[in-house]
Design an enzyme around this catalytic site. Structure first.
Site, PDB file in Angstrom:
ATOM      1  N   CYS A  48      36.609  47.115  51.781  1.00 25.95           N
ATOM      2  CA  CYS A  48      37.455  47.956  52.440  1.00 25.95           C
ATOM      3  C   CYS A  48      36.614  49.056  53.159  1.00 25.95           C
ATOM      4  CB  CYS A  48      38.244  48.480  51.253  1.00 25.95           C
ATOM      5  SG  CYS A  48      39.007  47.549  50.162  1.00 25.95           S
TER       6      CYS A  48
ATOM      7  N   ARG B  58      32.798  45.146  58.067  1.00 26.53           N
ATOM      8  CA  ARG B  58      32.759  45.183  56.555  1.00 26.53           C
ATOM      9  C   ARG B  58      33.619  43.928  56.060  1.00 26.53           C
ATOM     10  NH1 ARG B  58      31.207  50.346  54.774  1.00 26.53           N
ATOM     11  NH2 ARG B  58      32.355  50.195  52.830  1.00 26.53           N
TER      12      ARG B  58
ATOM     13  N   TRP C  13      40.061  44.675  51.884  1.00 30.42           N
ATOM     14  CA  TRP C  13      39.382  43.259  51.586  1.00 30.42           C
ATOM     15  C   TRP C  13      40.018  43.049  50.239  1.00 30.42           C
ATOM     16  CZ3 TRP C  13      36.366  41.086  47.767  1.00 30.42           C
ATOM     17  CH2 TRP C  13      35.843  39.665  48.357  1.00 30.42           C
TER      18      TRP C  13
ATOM     19  N   ASN D 247      38.691  51.974  48.246  1.00 32.47           N
ATOM     20  CA  ASN D 247      37.565  51.153  48.120  1.00 32.47           C
ATOM     21  C   ASN D 247      36.967  51.027  46.867  1.00 32.47           C
ATOM     22  OD1 ASN D 247      35.570  49.053  48.726  1.00 32.47           O
ATOM     23  ND2 ASN D 247      34.300  50.936  49.675  1.00 32.47           N
ATOM     24  N   GLY D 248      36.881  49.813  46.228  1.00 34.27           N
ATOM     25  CA  GLY D 248      36.241  49.489  44.933  1.00 34.27           C
ATOM     26  C   GLY D 248      37.415  48.880  44.056  1.00 34.27           C
TER      27      GLY D 248
ATOM     28  N   GLU E  13      18.547  29.438  53.196  1.00 31.89           N
ATOM     29  CA  GLU E  13      19.262  30.282  54.188  1.00 31.89           C
ATOM     30  C   GLU E  13      19.778  29.565  55.281  1.00 31.89           C
ATOM     31  OE1 GLU E  13      19.884  33.125  54.501  1.00 31.89           O
ATOM     32  OE2 GLU E  13      20.032  34.059  56.392  1.00 31.89           O
TER      33      GLU E  13
ATOM     34  N   LYS F  43      23.898  30.249  55.833  1.00 31.88           N
ATOM     35  CA  LYS F  43      24.520  30.485  57.222  1.00 31.88           C
ATOM     36  C   LYS F  43      25.144  29.695  57.868  1.00 31.88           C
ATOM     37  CE  LYS F  43      23.382  33.893  57.522  1.00 31.88           C
ATOM     38  NZ  LYS F  43      22.412  34.567  56.754  1.00 31.88           N
TER      39      LYS F  43
ATOM     40  N   GLU G 176      28.481  29.640  55.609  1.00 29.50           N
ATOM     41  CA  GLU G 176      29.660  30.875  55.770  1.00 29.50           C
ATOM     42  C   GLU G 176      30.195  31.092  57.081  1.00 29.50           C
ATOM     43  OE1 GLU G 176      27.520  34.862  55.014  1.00 29.50           O
ATOM     44  OE2 GLU G 176      25.878  34.039  55.910  1.00 29.50           O
TER      45      GLU G 176
ATOM     46  N   HIS H 165      15.639  13.549  42.638  1.00 33.18           N
ATOM     47  CA  HIS H 165      16.199  13.781  41.446  1.00 33.18           C
ATOM     48  C   HIS H 165      17.779  14.043  41.394  1.00 33.18           C
ATOM     49  CE1 HIS H 165      12.064  14.052  40.191  1.00 33.18           C
ATOM     50  NE2 HIS H 165      11.905  14.693  41.165  1.00 33.18           N
TER      51      HIS H 165
ATOM     52  N   LYS I 145      31.038  42.566  54.424  1.00 31.91           N
ATOM     53  CA  LYS I 145      29.729  42.659  54.759  1.00 31.91           C
ATOM     54  C   LYS I 145      28.858  43.512  53.683  1.00 31.91           C
ATOM     55  CE  LYS I 145      26.236  42.963  57.894  1.00 31.91           C
ATOM     56  NZ  LYS I 145      25.518  41.846  57.787  1.00 31.91           N
TER      57      LYS I 145
END
Ligand code: F6R
Length: 607
Positions: A2, A27, A74, A98-99, A479, A483, A486, A502, A602
């Protein structure tokens, strides 16, 4: 996550609030809203989805007023629908948050006993309801807000606007960042300096537990004990907070191409004048005093730590543990006194990483952080904070911050090697000299953009993909898979090449693209064997290697991309470029939202 903004202005604030929210879009959010005071009366407009929906609404139903607050949400508690969109209002008070208010259920129950019901699924609404309750009991707005804040548990940044109070904002910070901006006869509040940059370059960062009472004349801040405190006003560097795409289609594309420059900047900050040594700010660090490193981070920053583990172990002979912050913080791991605890975070605000840092306080010898945001909570709570100098990263998918993190971590590993007598000054100078050449080599890799775009068009047809790597290329494979998933939403997994048989080899068939990252290093032959095993089962191998590797590769590889040669120790930094470009072009081919992929934020300020 947020984003929060507040303005006590001299002019109409709605357009500026929306512009500030636009700067907070990076964000991640799924709805947005603003509230203003016109003739002392609160009014609000809210819209689900992108900010353009809020702007459109404001065209038809404008909001007047010179005082206002805004929010990008968010969703955590409750779906991203209109009722749950901030600002939340209860009678004379509007709140953005926010939170997470962890005790909101208890508060709701308590309010219910007073006959006060709730209308939304959010935790934030309880803050507004409680404040109204205290105002109904006769408390003035500031006292009502303070009394409410005393009751809250959890992590929050809060901003209050009140009916009949056109010259008042109340802001509170505990666990989520908040900054107060100073203007001339105007004052601002924002989640970060990026939001405030067009309005002012003078910013006061609130500390944990601070409550700020803001008027157009200035701000009065009290700390968590209720004492009035003086927090410094800092000049923010506007240059570092530019958020334009500079002609690129996406922030991510811009940030990928910025890497040679920002890595060069990072090197400039940490290399000695003769380029033969690593210099750290302040009193620096001496790695010979530590028995081990404990490295903790999330997501891409965690993969940077995994890469660093190879460097510290191989170059400096130093034992390193690497942990995911959300696991580390609750596992109660023993932290021995001669440990250097290292926290890597682009935002410097990631809730789990910050909690892990606090867990290590008083246990580890030194708390070291590697961050992109100098004034972030993680930086401020560290014994030594090393900035990565990547500049503002707006694309949700981390790119330039990752390679700058790697660059700074490699410099630290080299310093550790020298401090611990594991590397001669000449060998260190040689590696540093290769490192100085890395920005130019990355530029050559960026010239392969078309090759990656073509390969990505094929990759975009897949539903699943595997990434393989060995040694230093294993974290890079992780990574690459992160990428890809997402931003293109293609399911992708990564494995250490040797792990393939395996279990994961069962997934291989002719529809499974397998991206193999493998420069011609000491482990190349082993990776080639694993590649053969994939091809023997019909898997489609996309090999990313160098000239020597390509020369030794048999036919049968689905696609081959030849990277510039590089000193093997630097390969993870260079090979981040193909990982990023493949994901980027695949997402573009699929038409997904590259810079703000669905569900992602973000700055992950809740756990
Ligand atoms: C992936 C990505 C995330 C972050 C993670 C940690 O592209 O950006 O995985 O790396 O959320 O964030 P910071 O580095 O801000 O702690």
């Amino acid at each position: 996550m947020c984003g929060i903004v507040g303005i006590l202005g001299q002019h109409e604030v709605a357009p500026t609030l929306v512009e500030a929210l636009r700067r907070l879009e990076y964000r991640g959010y799924d709805s947005a809203g603003i509230a203003t005071l016109k003739d002392g009366r609160l009014d609000r407009r809210r819209a689900v989805g992108k900010l353009v929906n809020l702007s459109d609404l404001l065209v038809h139903e404008p909001l007047a007023g010179k005082a206002g607050i805004g929010h990008t949400r968010w969703a955590t508690h409750g779906a991203p629908n209109l009722a749950n969109t901030h600002p939340h209002r209860a009678g004379p008070v509007a709140v953005v948050h926010n939170g997470i208010i962890e005790n909101y259920r208890d508060l709701r129950t308590d309010l219910a006993t007073k006959g006060i019901g709730h209308e939304t699924d959010t935790d934030t609404e309880t803050v507004a309801l409680l404040t109204r309750h205290f105002m109904d009991q006769g408390l003035p707005p500031v006292e009502a807000a303070k009394r409410t804040i005393e009751r809250l548990e959890g992590a929050y940044a809060l901003l209050f606007l009140f009916d009949g109070e056109p010259d008042l904002l109340v802001a509170a910070r505990k666990g989520s960042p908040l900054a107060v901006g100073h203007g001339t006869g105007e004052m601002f509040v924002g989640s970060d300096a990026i939001a405030l940059a067009p309005m002012t370059d003078r910013v006061t960062y609130l500390d944990e537990g601070d409550i700020a009472v803001v008027t157009r004349e200035g701000v009065t801040i009290t700390d968590e004990k209720g004492n009035t405190v003086d927090r410094p006003v800092k000049r923010i560097r506007i240059g570092n907070t530019r958020v334009d795409k500079a002609g690129h289609k996406h922030f991510m594309a811009k940030e990928i191409t910025e890497q040679p420059a920002v890595i060069g900047d990072a090197l400039g900050h940490y290399l000695s004048a003769d380029g033969r040594d690593v210099t750290l700010p302040g009193d620096g660090l001496d790695f010979s005093g530590f028995d081990r490193l404990t490295m903790v981070a999330c997501g891409t920053a965690y993969y940077a730590c995994l890469t660093a583990k190879y460097w510290f172990e191989q170059l400096a002979g130093m034992p390193v543990e690497v942990d995911i912050a959300s696991e580390f913080r609750y596992r109660e791991p023993p932290v021995t006194p001669r440990t250097c605890a290292v926290f890597v975070s682009q935002s410097g605000e990631t809730a789990d990483t910050l909690a892990a840092l606090r867990y290590c306080e008083g246990k580890a010898d030194t708390i070291l952080s590697v961050v992109n945001v100098d004034e972030s909570s993680i930086a401020r709570e560290s014994d030594l904070a090393l900035p990565i100098h990547a500049g503002a990263e707006i694309g949700v998918a981390s790119t330039k911050a990752f390679t700058c993190q790697l660059t700074v971590l490699l410099l630290l590993a080299l310093k550790a090697a020298k401090d611990r007598g594991a590397m001669s000054a000449d060998d260190m100078a040689d590696t540093l000299s290769s490192l100085r050449g890395l920005p130019a080599t990355i530029n050559h890799a960026l010239e392969l953009d078309d090759d990656f775009a073509k390969a990505a068009r094929r990759l975009s047809e897949a539903d699943n993909a595997l990434f393989l790597g060995r040694g230093l290329m294993y974290p890079l494979a992780l990574e690459g898979a992160l990428k890809l998933k997402e931003i293109s939403y293609i399911h992708a997994e990564a494995y250490a090449s040797g792990e393939l048989k395996h279990g994961p080899i069962a997934l291989i068939d002719k529809r499974m693209p397998v991206v193999v990252m493998a420069p011609r290093d000491a482990l190349f032959d082993k990776t080639v064997s694993n590649m053969q095993e994939v091809m023997a089962r019909g898997g489609k191998v996309m090999l990313i290697t160098d000239h020597a590797g390509a020369a030794e590769t048999d036919e049968g590889v689905w696609r081959l991309i030849e990277m510039p040669e590089v000193d093997p120790v630097l390969a993870p930094i260079l090979y981040a470029i193909p990982a990023q470009l493949l994901a980027y072009h695949t997402a573009v081919a699929k038409g997904t939202d590259v810079d703000q992929p669905r569900n992602l934020a973000k700055s992950v300020t809740v756990e």
